[in-house]
Scaffold this active site. Sequence first.
Site: not given
Ligand code: IFM
Length: 438
Positions: A167, A350
């Site tokens: 990210e 994710e």
């Molecule tokens: O927990 C985070 C993760 O570290 C990165 N992506 C989003 C998730 C939820 O906020």
Amino acid sequence: MTWTRKDFPEGFLFGAATSAYQIEGHAFGKAGPTHWDSFAATPGNVVRAEDGARACDHYHRWQEDLDLLQGLGADVYRFSTSWARVLPEGTGTPNAEGLDFYDRLVDGLLERGLKPAATLYHWELPQPLADRGGWRNRDIADWFADFTAVIMERIGDRVWSAAPINEPWCVGWLSHFLGHHAPGLRDIRATARAMHHVLLSHGRSIEVMRGLGMGNLGGVFNMEWANPADGSQEAAGAAATYDAYYNRFFLEGVLTGAYPEEALEGLGPHMPDNWQDDFATICQPLDWIGVNYYTRKNIAPAPGPWPALQEIDGPLPKTQMGWEIFPEGLYQFITRVSTLAPDLPIYVTENGMANPDVLTGGAVNDPERLAYIDAHLDACRRAIADGADLRGYFIWSLMDNYEWALGYEKRFGLIHVDFETLQRTPKASYHAIAERLR
Ligand code: IFM
């Protein structure tokens, strides 16, 4: 709609994701201090000033956690390697215990028939490097390349896939412009530099891994659908600006070798010298693109300097994070990536929701999570039917963990963790998904 493996193309992978600082327990195994430890120790930054010192104690309980992952019926596990655990000073002498830990973890996955999907950096920058300017300092690309070599010389022969940085938007914008994550800066010049150096570091890391003979290398980008708050031209413009610095900057930087004009309008004057020359490094060929997706934001214009926008509360049902549930955005982003890079496989690296889950009588009933996952998998199937080469889907997260500035309150896991006793209890969603994957 409910689903089974048969509803997805042959070979479609199901996985769960976690990250090092959020689960391992950073106080264990001689890991070095990170900028998250300092950030959390500063009053007002993190709910109850909680940190990742113990987290889920995955450092000691990793075998139980991998057994649970296997019990879920997952094919692949997306985990991250902590830079500060491997190189406590950020550079220099590796920590043998840290390297051994990831070595055991990878072997433990393979022994259980699970594919290890590694992310090199998921936000715990070694404090000594933060002291030298962290992501604002161009030297970070060299430091990160060295870290890549150290960890991948050890586990690179056995990981199924690898991605350099989780990210980039969070590393750049969230941490240097909004100040919500470590190092907690609110400075547009720091932001522009961090955003660019993250991509330069990504490129260097891919180069190093190719040099080691590794394949199946990708980039993981988080995306949020930018919805104009109303039908006005001004709202459409504000949403386009948001989309440019959030979603397009990193993806287009890596795939097309250019940053969107709408983002450069504000960031351009603050970029480092000769930044355009770095695209030769940034645009390393990739083997796949990862999309992390959770929600949309409703964007309206606001007075003040660029980006001159604000987020407006939206009407859709929300998760424990206060995030609107909008599966259509996932469909749109898969389609966008597919159009931009038609030859590259895509993974949803994710997706998931936080829910105020409660353990009652030894069980956790979380129908909301299952509904969220079902709706987003519907969006995946629609994108596949429309031609996207989507190859897999990872749930965030395997277990409840440290949700950064929000501490331990926001529960994203398929597995409930009691943060007093550290007992793991698979939730109803875990059992339902295990049943479907079987
Ligand atoms: O927990 C985070 C993760 O570290 C990165 N992506 C989003 C998730 C939820 O906020």
